[in-house]
Design an enzyme around this catalytic site. Structure first.
Site, PDB file in Angstrom:
ATOM      1  CB  SER A   1      -0.907   0.034   1.227  1.00 27.81           C
ATOM      2  OG  SER A   1      -1.626   1.267   1.253  1.00 27.81           O
TER       3      SER A   1
ATOM      4  CB  VAL B   1       8.430   0.443   3.835  1.00 21.91           C
ATOM      5  CG1 VAL B   1       9.389  -0.286   2.904  1.00 21.91           C
ATOM      6  CG2 VAL B   1       8.973   0.414   5.261  1.00 21.91           C
ATOM      7  CB  CYS B   2       4.498   1.508   0.248  1.00 24.11           C
ATOM      8  SG  CYS B   2       4.192  -0.197   0.736  1.00 24.11           S
ATOM      9  CG  ASP B   3       6.066   8.064   1.175  1.00 21.29           C
ATOM     10  OD1 ASP B   3       5.801   8.542   0.064  1.00 21.29           O
ATOM     11  OD2 ASP B   3       6.519   8.751   2.116  1.00 21.29           O
TER      12      ASP B   3
END
Length: 168
Positions: free
Chosen positions: A54, A59-61
């Site tokens: 997501s 971390v995805c950002d």
């Protein structure tokens, strides 16, 4: 089936098991405007496919921002995609707020066909495992990393090194 962990808790990956050298399977996802996209839409280009659970997590950002920064340095013959099961509206809001403009951000929320075809669908959560795939211009998987601990970042340098090998 392969397994990953999230904060140390084991999870099951569902779908096809891919290996480097395999033909990249097709998939059906949608863009931020709900328009369908598939592997064929990037035919003839080298693809770096960044897969995130997501975009609305730290971390995805970081992963999206890193590959967006790198995408600006790549030529027109390379498509950088980010695929998650986030809703297209949330993806659009995230990209606008984060300045993500060089990566094609796509959603697998409808059919999870990418997750199943690439073996990165987390069965228990219906999210995608963190992964990176490099697919050449003939749609052959040249590099893949499924990150064992979903909350860890991928190996950016190796992925980018493998991408450079394919584009030379």
């Amino acid at each position: 089936m392969s397994n990953v962990t999230m904060k140390g808790n084991p999870l099951t990956l569902a779908g096809n098991k891919l290996s480097e050298g395999d033909n990249a399977p097709d998939f059906k996802v949608v863009d931020q405007n709900l328009q369908p996209e598939s592997l064929k839409d990037y035919s003839g280009k080298v693809k770096l496919i960044s897969v995130t659970p997501s975009l609305d997590t730290p971390v995805c950002d970081m992963q999206a921002r890193k590959f967006n920064e790198e995408a600006a340095k790549l030529g027109d013959n390379v498509a950088v995609l980010n695929i998650s099961v986030d809703l297209p509206f949330a993806i659009k809001r995230f990209c606008n707020a984060a300045g993500i403009d060089k990566v094609e951000t796509l959603s697998d929320y409808k059919d999870v066909s990418f997750g199943e075809n690439y073996g990165v669908l987390i069965k228990e959560l219906r999210l995608l495992a963190r992964a990176v795939f490099v697919v050449d211009d003939k749609d052959i998987v040249r590099y893949m990393e499924v990150v064992p601990e979903v909350t860890d970042e991928p190996d950016y340098e190796t992925a980018l090194s493998e991408l450079r090998k394919v584009t030379q």
